[in-house]
Structures are given as C-alpha cells and as structure tokens.
Design a protein around this motif. Sequence first.
Motif, PDB file in Angstrom:
ATOM      1  N   UNK A  85      78.814  46.339  28.542  1.00  0.00           N
ATOM      2  CA  UNK A  85      78.964  44.950  28.989  1.00  0.00           C
ATOM      3  C   UNK A  85      78.634  44.806  30.468  1.00  0.00           C
ATOM      4  N   UNK A  86      79.063  45.767  31.286  1.00  0.00           N
ATOM      5  CA  UNK A  86      78.818  45.699  32.723  1.00  0.00           C
ATOM      6  C   UNK A  86      77.327  45.717  33.057  1.00  0.00           C
ATOM      7  N   UNK A  87      76.526  46.276  32.180  1.00  0.00           N
ATOM      8  CA  UNK A  87      75.091  46.395  32.434  1.00  0.00           C
ATOM      9  C   UNK A  87      74.280  45.240  31.854  1.00  0.00           C
ATOM     10  N   UNK A  88      74.939  44.328  31.162  1.00  0.00           N
ATOM     11  CA  UNK A  88      74.208  43.198  30.587  1.00  0.00           C
ATOM     12  C   UNK A  88      73.491  42.351  31.636  1.00  0.00           C
ATOM     13  N   UNK A  89      74.111  42.007  32.788  1.00  0.00           N
ATOM     14  CA  UNK A  89      73.369  41.208  33.774  1.00  0.00           C
ATOM     15  C   UNK A  89      72.078  41.861  34.265  1.00  0.00           C
ATOM     16  N   UNK A  90      71.976  43.190  34.137  1.00  0.00           N
ATOM     17  CA  UNK A  90      70.769  43.868  34.619  1.00  0.00           C
ATOM     18  C   UNK A  90      69.552  43.591  33.753  1.00  0.00           C
TER      19      UNK A  90
ATOM     20  N   UNK B  74      76.298  36.274  37.937  1.00  0.00           N
ATOM     21  CA  UNK B  74      77.694  36.696  38.050  1.00  0.00           C
ATOM     22  C   UNK B  74      78.157  37.510  36.843  1.00  0.00           C
ATOM     23  N   UNK B  75      79.053  38.424  37.092  1.00  0.00           N
ATOM     24  CA  UNK B  75      79.739  39.174  36.040  1.00  0.00           C
ATOM     25  C   UNK B  75      81.226  39.105  36.350  1.00  0.00           C
ATOM     26  N   UNK B  76      81.957  38.357  35.551  1.00  0.00           N
ATOM     27  CA  UNK B  76      83.384  38.158  35.767  1.00  0.00           C
ATOM     28  C   UNK B  76      84.150  38.845  34.639  1.00  0.00           C
ATOM     29  N   UNK B  77      85.160  39.640  34.991  1.00  0.00           N
ATOM     30  CA  UNK B  77      85.924  40.406  34.010  1.00  0.00           C
ATOM     31  C   UNK B  77      87.423  40.246  34.283  1.00  0.00           C
ATOM     32  N   UNK B  78      88.001  39.099  33.953  1.00  0.00           N
ATOM     33  CA  UNK B  78      89.436  38.900  34.186  1.00  0.00           C
ATOM     34  C   UNK B  78      90.283  39.810  33.301  1.00  0.00           C
ATOM     35  N   UNK B  79      91.462  40.178  33.805  1.00  0.00           N
ATOM     36  CA  UNK B  79      92.388  41.011  33.048  1.00  0.00           C
ATOM     37  C   UNK B  79      92.965  40.211  31.881  1.00  0.00           C
ATOM     38  N   UNK B  80      93.383  40.930  30.837  1.00  0.00           N
ATOM     39  CA  UNK B  80      93.880  40.208  29.656  1.00  0.00           C
ATOM     40  C   UNK B  80      95.192  39.469  29.910  1.00  0.00           C
TER      41      UNK B  80
ATOM     42  N   UNK C  69      87.955  26.007  40.706  1.00  0.00           N
ATOM     43  CA  UNK C  69      87.259  26.542  39.523  1.00  0.00           C
ATOM     44  C   UNK C  69      87.909  27.827  39.040  1.00  0.00           C
ATOM     45  N   UNK C  70      87.903  28.022  37.715  1.00  0.00           N
ATOM     46  CA  UNK C  70      88.453  29.229  37.125  1.00  0.00           C
ATOM     47  C   UNK C  70      87.370  30.250  36.819  1.00  0.00           C
ATOM     48  N   UNK C  71      87.744  31.289  36.086  1.00  0.00           N
ATOM     49  CA  UNK C  71      86.823  32.380  35.795  1.00  0.00           C
ATOM     50  C   UNK C  71      85.618  31.917  34.986  1.00  0.00           C
ATOM     51  N   UNK C  72      85.817  30.960  34.077  1.00  0.00           N
ATOM     52  CA  UNK C  72      84.693  30.545  33.250  1.00  0.00           C
ATOM     53  C   UNK C  72      83.654  29.755  34.052  1.00  0.00           C
TER      54      UNK C  72
ATOM     55  N   UNK D 171      75.998  33.315  34.248  1.00  0.00           N
ATOM     56  CA  UNK D 171      76.130  34.761  34.170  1.00  0.00           C
ATOM     57  C   UNK D 171      76.934  35.163  32.956  1.00  0.00           C
ATOM     58  N   UNK D 172      77.770  36.187  33.127  1.00  0.00           N
ATOM     59  CA  UNK D 172      78.497  36.802  32.020  1.00  0.00           C
ATOM     60  C   UNK D 172      80.000  36.729  32.272  1.00  0.00           C
ATOM     61  N   UNK D 173      80.743  36.304  31.261  1.00  0.00           N
ATOM     62  CA  UNK D 173      82.197  36.382  31.267  1.00  0.00           C
ATOM     63  C   UNK D 173      82.593  37.474  30.287  1.00  0.00           C
ATOM     64  N   UNK D 174      83.162  38.551  30.789  1.00  0.00           N
ATOM     65  CA  UNK D 174      83.520  39.699  29.957  1.00  0.00           C
ATOM     66  C   UNK D 174      85.025  39.723  29.736  1.00  0.00           C
ATOM     67  N   UNK D 175      85.432  39.634  28.492  1.00  0.00           N
ATOM     68  CA  UNK D 175      86.844  39.694  28.127  1.00  0.00           C
ATOM     69  C   UNK D 175      87.083  40.985  27.359  1.00  0.00           C
ATOM     70  N   UNK D 176      87.610  41.984  28.053  1.00  0.00           N
ATOM     71  CA  UNK D 176      87.915  43.264  27.421  1.00  0.00           C
ATOM     72  C   UNK D 176      89.276  43.167  26.743  1.00  0.00           C
ATOM     73  N   UNK D 177      89.412  43.885  25.628  1.00  0.00           N
ATOM     74  CA  UNK D 177      90.651  43.826  24.836  1.00  0.00           C
ATOM     75  C   UNK D 177      90.960  42.378  24.462  1.00  0.00           C
ATOM     76  N   UNK D 178      90.025  41.725  23.831  1.00  0.00           N
ATOM     77  CA  UNK D 178      90.135  40.293  23.532  1.00  0.00           C
ATOM     78  C   UNK D 178      91.439  39.911  22.819  1.00  0.00           C
ATOM     79  N   UNK D 179      91.900  40.656  21.801  1.00  0.00           N
ATOM     80  CA  UNK D 179      93.144  40.236  21.123  1.00  0.00           C
ATOM     81  C   UNK D 179      94.384  40.273  22.013  1.00  0.00           C
TER      82      UNK D 179
END
Length: 506
Positions: free
Chosen positions: A230-235, A268-274, A290-293, A299-307
């Motif tokens: 996911x971190x490499x998607x913006x590249x 942008x690559x934003x990865x907020x904590x769950x 403005x918030x993370x979205x 760019x990319x909003x990355x949500x790790x551990x979505x559940x």
Amino acid sequence: MFTKISTCCLLGTGGHPVTVETDVSQGMPAFDVVGLPDATVKEARERVRAAIKNCGYEFPPRRFTINLAPADMKKVGNMFDLPVAAGILYATEQAKGDAADYILLGELSLAGEIRPVAGVLPLLLGAKEQGFTKCIVPKENAEEGALVRGMTVYGAETLSDAIKHLSGEKPLVPAKADAEALLAEAVYSGGDFQEVKGQENVKRALEIAAAGGHNILIVGSPGSGKSMLAQRLPSILPPMTVEEAIEVTKIHSAAGALSGKTLISTRPFRAPHHSASTVGLAGGGQSAKPGEISLAHRGVLFLDELPEFHRDAMEVLRQPMEDGVVTITRAAASYTYPSDFMLVAAMNPCRCGYYGDKTHRCRCTASSIARYAGKISGPLLDRIDIRVEAETVTYGQFVSPKAESSADIRKRVTAARKLQAERLKEEGVFCNAQISKDVEKYCVLTSEAARMAKDAFSAMGMSIRGYTRVLKVARTIADLDGSEKINEMHIAEAVRYHLPQDRLSV
C-alpha cells in the motif's frame, strides 16, 4: 485618527477578506478588539503591544478600538497580529506610505518577529479573487504565497521590516516559486515496487486500481506485505498536474499540515491509526479543519486493520467515496472540503490473522471468523471495487531477483489514464472509477463478455452498484491492454477481484 488595513480570514479552505479598522481616541487607556474575535485574536492585544514597543515604536496611552469587519463573521486564527499592529502604527502616525493595496498576514512574537501562519495559500487565493495583487506575509510563508499567480508576495522577518517596506524606506524583495519546477523535481519517498518480493497478484490488482482510480481491499495474514504494498501505491500513480498540486497544497495549508513545504509535489499518502475518530477522518472540531480523507485528496487513504476501526468512522467514508467531497455542518456555518481519494484498505482474514494460512494454525472459532469479517458493512464493501488476497511470501520468492520497478508500471498506468481522460472529457471526470452515469456507453462489451457478465451477476448475487463496479474495473483492464472493447478475459479478471463478504476470511 482612523485607519483601515486589509487582511483575510480562513473559513474552511477559503480565504475571506477582512478589514482591520483602527480608531485612536483620547480618554481612559484601553485596547478593545471587536468583530467576533476568538480567543486567539483577543490575545493578540498583548502580543501587539509588546511587539510595537520592542521594535522601537511607541505605544501611547490612548484608547484603541480595533474592529474586524464584517462583524457577523467569526474571526479565527493568529494571522491578525501584523495587520492590527500596522493599523495602530498608521493611526498614531508612526508609519508612512500607503498600505491600501496590500494584504497583511502574520503572527507577532513579543520581540516583533513575524511568525509563520497556516493557510497562506488559500488566504491569498481568496485575496486574489477580491482584486488584491500585493501582500506581506511571514518570510517562512513567502514561497508558498508566491504560488498564487498574479500576486506579488513579500516576506518580512519583523514588524519593522514590514513597516519600512510600506513606507518605501527599505523595500523587500518579492518571493518567487516555480510550481512546474517543483513538480519536475518531485520524488516519492515511500519506496518502489521492485523492493516487494512475490505478491504478483496483488501488484497486478494495485496496478489496475491505480490505472482506474479504484478503491481496493487487501486481505492477508500478518507479514504478507499488505502495508508495504500500500505504501508504494503512490509511486505508480500518474504525476500530479500543477492544478492538482495547488489544490492539494491548499488543503494541507488550511489544515496546518504543510510542515515547511512550499508545494505538495507528490500524491498524498495518509495512514491514520485504527483508533482515529469520526472527526479525525472526516474533519471538524472547533475550527472545522479538514480531516484525513481531505488530506488524502488526489492521493491515497490507507486504512490498515480495517475491521478494527470504529463502525461510525468506517461508515463516514461512504458519502465522500461516492461524491468526492465531505461536508462539515456546524450551527454557525457549513464547510465543504474536497475528498477525491483512493481508498486502500487492508485486513487480516480473522482476529488471530492466520485463517487459511498454509504455515500457521488459526486459533479462531467459525463464529469469531464470521463476526470479524462482518465488521465491514455491506454498503461500505460495495464501494470497494477490487478485493484481493495476499498470500504469505515463500522463501523462493524472497530470494528471487528484484521485480519490475514502479517507473515501468507507472508508464502503463499513465497511458491508461490518458485513454480514460480522452474518453471521459465530456463527462468532466478523468478516470473510470468516477463514471457515475451511462456506464454502458463507456463499458462496451463483446457478446461473449456480456454473457459472462450476466452469468456472474446471477451466480454471485451482485448488487447493481457491485455489478457496475465490476464493469468499470473491466474497462480499466481493457485500457491497460489497449483494447477498445471489453472481452471475456477482462470480465473474468474483474470478477475475480469481486470477492463476496463471506470470502473475506479465506
């Protein structure tokens, strides 16, 4: 004596003109600020008083009344110190020259230094719309302000520097910024796809997602490389245009998230904590920032551990994912922020993370596995175009030579985006994921592909939204192949990326 100084107030991501009116009169010494100032603006009285004295000017024992007009608009922020101080110096005839054509912005220290402020770019864009062409801002913000074409921006280090420039005693040098040059020099620092071992199916899915602007969910065991991918998607995303870079920088500037940068030159690559709250994701708070979205716009909003995200935080994504904007409503006003982002989400197949893994034993019960996957609502999952499984990397894959570089993948993605931009120019959108109407017009299928799509719709129990998303993913796969029509191979691959909810835990 009475004077006027022009400045701006930040509301949302827009700059609105404010006139600082200063009246000096005889009577009991006082320093009053009116015009709906917040606590930060009220505290400017003590900063301004000390700054004026420490810069060698006099602060006479008079009655000062400062009005921030218009009086019905809430004034928030620290950018009013400099115009208030300048208004007092002009009203007491200690400053000379004409400041009528200038916008003044800046926070003052007690020593009279001008400190940087947030939102200079949107503030000056608003001032430009009102006809202003010259401004004085903190020196640290000067290059950011110079991105506004047609605006002459002067950066001042102290209150004395600003006053001497306005009087013509010691003119400042205009700041310069070249957005095109900054974009040409941009290098994404989040890594390259050639560093990722194995996971060819996920790389392919991410390439399709990047080519069409599709949202994607990656399901896999811990350590399978979901976050790394996911971190490499913006590249591999297409380079930003000047207009996009200005738009993104404007949002980050309003949020105070520029971190000393002149221009946001990479996506942008934003990865907020769950543990992020609804306000943290969507925006809001006392000043409706403005918030993370929105910070992930373009760019990319990355949500790790979505559940693991709170249910209400996940559900707040649904409307912005459809509309590309998020609206924050407060009692006094309503603010709309752009939020056209790619959602990349990752999750384990179960709570322990090893359900279906070939090398580890899962400790979860069947009901626990079902509950874990069920934390993601059907409507949210329906808005995710691509769902792909990431398998554990084997030793042979780990020691294999480097894979294809991000630069090579980016060329194919950019070529596909160009095809889409040309095809969709009449709709005012630029990628397949944004098609909202006339899907059949742009997703033309061969007869064999149409039969396959019909069978998949019935067999998988797709919703209409899910079916149209499969068609749009197939359209992107066809664009990567350079095919005018969608054939059965494109449909087959698109259907493979449409995992139903009961298959997320595999």
